[in-house]
Design a protein around this motif. Sequence first.
Motif, mmCIF file in Angstrom:
data_model
loop_
_atom_site.group_PDB
_atom_site.id
_atom_site.type_symbol
_atom_site.label_atom_id
_atom_site.label_comp_id
_atom_site.label_asym_id
_atom_site.label_seq_id
_atom_site.Cartn_x
_atom_site.Cartn_y
_atom_site.Cartn_z
ATOM 1 N N ARG A 236 10.442 4.320 0.159
ATOM 2 C CA ARG A 236 11.504 3.924 -1.203
ATOM 3 C C ARG A 236 11.604 1.825 -0.874
ATOM 4 O O ARG A 236 11.059 2.245 -2.081
ATOM 5 C CB ARG A 236 12.900 4.066 -1.122
ATOM 6 N N HIS A 237 11.896 1.307 -0.174
ATOM 7 C CA HIS A 237 11.508 0.431 0.402
ATOM 8 C C HIS A 237 9.930 -0.685 0.653
ATOM 9 O O HIS A 237 9.528 0.077 1.125
ATOM 10 C CB HIS A 237 12.771 -0.017 0.935
ATOM 11 N N PRO A 238 9.827 -1.560 -0.410
ATOM 12 C CA PRO A 238 8.818 -2.389 0.418
ATOM 13 C C PRO A 238 8.937 -2.836 1.987
ATOM 14 O O PRO A 238 9.147 -2.793 2.842
ATOM 15 C CB PRO A 238 8.553 -3.613 -0.312
ATOM 16 N N LEU A 239 7.761 -1.909 2.312
ATOM 17 C CA LEU A 239 7.240 -1.821 4.027
ATOM 18 C C LEU A 239 6.223 -3.551 4.076
ATOM 19 O O LEU A 239 5.436 -3.648 3.247
ATOM 20 C CB LEU A 239 6.472 -1.007 4.250
ATOM 21 N N GLY A 240 5.885 -3.362 4.892
ATOM 22 C CA GLY A 240 4.753 -4.525 5.911
ATOM 23 C C GLY A 240 3.328 -4.078 5.542
ATOM 24 O O GLY A 240 2.503 -2.766 5.394
ATOM 25 N N SER A 241 2.426 -4.779 4.792
ATOM 26 C CA SER A 241 0.743 -4.622 4.725
ATOM 27 C C SER A 241 0.345 -5.704 5.046
ATOM 28 O O SER A 241 0.564 -7.258 4.951
ATOM 29 C CB SER A 241 0.739 -4.182 3.297
ATOM 30 N N VAL A 242 -1.286 -5.814 6.034
ATOM 31 C CA VAL A 242 -1.722 -6.587 6.141
ATOM 32 C C VAL A 242 -3.515 -7.208 5.689
ATOM 33 O O VAL A 242 -3.568 -5.027 4.752
ATOM 34 C CB VAL A 242 -2.266 -6.557 7.466
#
Length: 797
Positions: A236-242
């Motif tokens: 649902r909510h934005p998570l981290g990304s690399v």
Amino acid sequence: MGVSCAGATRVLAAGLAIAACAASHAEPTAEPMVVVVTVNAGRAAEVFALRTADGDFLLTAKDLRRLGLRDGGWPIVLAQGEPHVALRSIAGLQARLDTATLSLHLTAQPDLLEHTVLQAGPRQRAGERIGQDSGFLNWAVEHVHSSDGARARLSSEGGLRLGPVLLQSSASWVPKGPERRQPVRLSTTAYYDDFAALRRWTMGDFFIAPAELGGAVQLGGFAVSRAFGLDPAAIRHPLGSVQGQLAFPSEVEVLIDGLPVRSERLQAGTFEIRDLISQQGARDVQLRVRDPFGRVQQIDYAFYTSDLLLQAGLHEYRYAWGALRRGYGLRSNDYGPAAYSAVHRWGFSDRVTLGVQAEGRSGLSQLGLSAAARLGDSAGVLSGTYARSRAGGLDGQAAVVRYAWQGGPWSLGASLRHESPRYAVLSEGRTVSNRRAQGLAHLARSLGGLGTLSVSYSRQSIHDAAHTAAPAGFIHLGSQPGRAAHLAFSSYLPALRASFRIALERRFDERGRRTELTAGLSAQLDGLHLLSAQARHHSGGDQAATMHLSRPLPLGPGWGWQLDADRIADAAGSHRHWRGSTQFNGRHAQWRGTWDQSVGGRGTLRLTAAGGIAWLDGRSYFSRPIDDSFALARVGGVADLPIRVNGLEAGHTDARGELFLPSIGAFYTAEVALDARQLPIDTMVARMQRLVVLPARTGGVIDFEATRLRAVLARLVRAIDASPLSVVRIRVQHATGPAQAPLDAVTGRDGELYLENLAAGRHEVHATDDSGATCRFALDIDADAGMFTDFGTLACR
């Protein structure tokens, strides 16, 4: 626009025109060859290439894409009647031919190669989605006996699954005693779940949870909502990304706050790893890249995650309309005026989420706007809501602003809410709040293995009712002013398997100033018993102490109990109270008894019996109350076999080899497994464990496809002269009982016959020798036969 050769000849000199046309249509001179092509010392494939006279190479676009190059509108060259791409025409690409091995080594800049995207989000184990038309009925009978007399209560709850629709209804009845009432229908609701869209349609009675600055009511009507619970792994909510780029195939490792969470071997090119799971708040991320030559490069990132935000483009909503339900639990069909409630939130971007809300009924309407924004990459989330209401012809407004931040061992937050005198929200009654302002601030610090320290402060003020008239037909909802400061410390003691908490609170309200000190300890005495104790001390001299000892209930049949003892000392004296209860979970019902010894020596005895009936796969099953989804584990014919659900023993199979499971968590993958150590040696199952997913309040069959191993020994002879039937082909056809595929076999040289995996019952056998002559005989296998049955000599007629 093309010019024909004939036209050019008429306009220009004949020799020049012919030369130009020949040059425009000529294919490059090229030598065909088969080479092994490698890209950046990684991907390799054998392809058919053309080598031009000037040393360039021509490859088809299909082969370039197969080698991992990204199609960037390459210029096409026609060679040998097919379109090719000249490698020198691709900027940033170099080619080198190794003539000794006929290998073509390509070196490409990372942005010329394919972009790799990896999802690292939450993924529950893939389970088989089961579920079928089924139903259940729960019942409960409660008898209460006290000094005020005796009373009884009957309760029921039922559900029916028909395809994609779930129907549910519940009721209660107090047939005698001071609270005597006629049967009361509590709720009747139909649900339709759209799993692909994560959407739920509801018709009937349902509860509306309050939105920010909104109200909570019970409605009878229609609703549609986004139901993320239909897929527990939905993000649902934005998570981290690399993201990054690799010149060579490399090992890529992702660490969050120094802990490794993902490791992948990636091909050369650009890449992105999305939806990195972590605790909410500010997180430090390190990306370590190790190339084939042992060189290590580290890139540092920072991101902030919060469930107050929605992923970009994601919608979360709830729209409901119906009639207000009044007197829930007291009256069956008391519906009031029409009412509506709507909430919609939209992920405008990964940083900003916007929302709108509206609700109303006769004489009341409310409209609000909300927003939440992430401040930078690690500065927390700021959110707020503003709403206006109109009740009884008078306007009101309210606003709330919140800030939250968490990072490393620290977390902090603050909120401020303000309401005008005549602000109203949707409720069963016609009320307006008398609250003026409410503020809260809190700060917490983790001390590592020592524990967590937290402090908070809250304050609330109200409007003066004497100078603020409520709208016509509305009354003020009574809130009280006050302020409180709170300091707490909690810790887990692993050596004692216990948790400890102490709190100090200073409160100022209509009762004056007072201080309260509370200390509590909870411990697991062994693998079965829990002990907790708590003591409170007031500045006015009041004291209280509580002790709790319990044995929790098992997942399957078994019993549990609990004992509670309280002691309260105040100005009126010392009072003691204790309560004891025990519960037994049987296979077909649940039994509970409670004795409550109140102040003054008066006691209350409460006896409860509860159970359930399920309809599944054409049969009915009696069980304990069915509080979630349910299933039938089937291990055909194997009795007294333990079955475990998510690692915990749920019971043993009955004489039919079945176990009814009354509680399987809906939508989550459940692991239902057999105990291989207790499986009979002559029984074979297709799988020792099944991973299944069930819809809400729905039944399903979990069949382990058990087969009892039965081997048949015999010597086959001709009925005419008793001579052995050597090396003949036979076919075995099951004539009775469940269908079984035909079995083919061959006899030995002296008529020896060996067959496996035959079900109980009669089998018709056809034997055919090399000349085509056939004969028949029958095998009758007893259900109670052992693993091996020797039929001796059999005559084939």
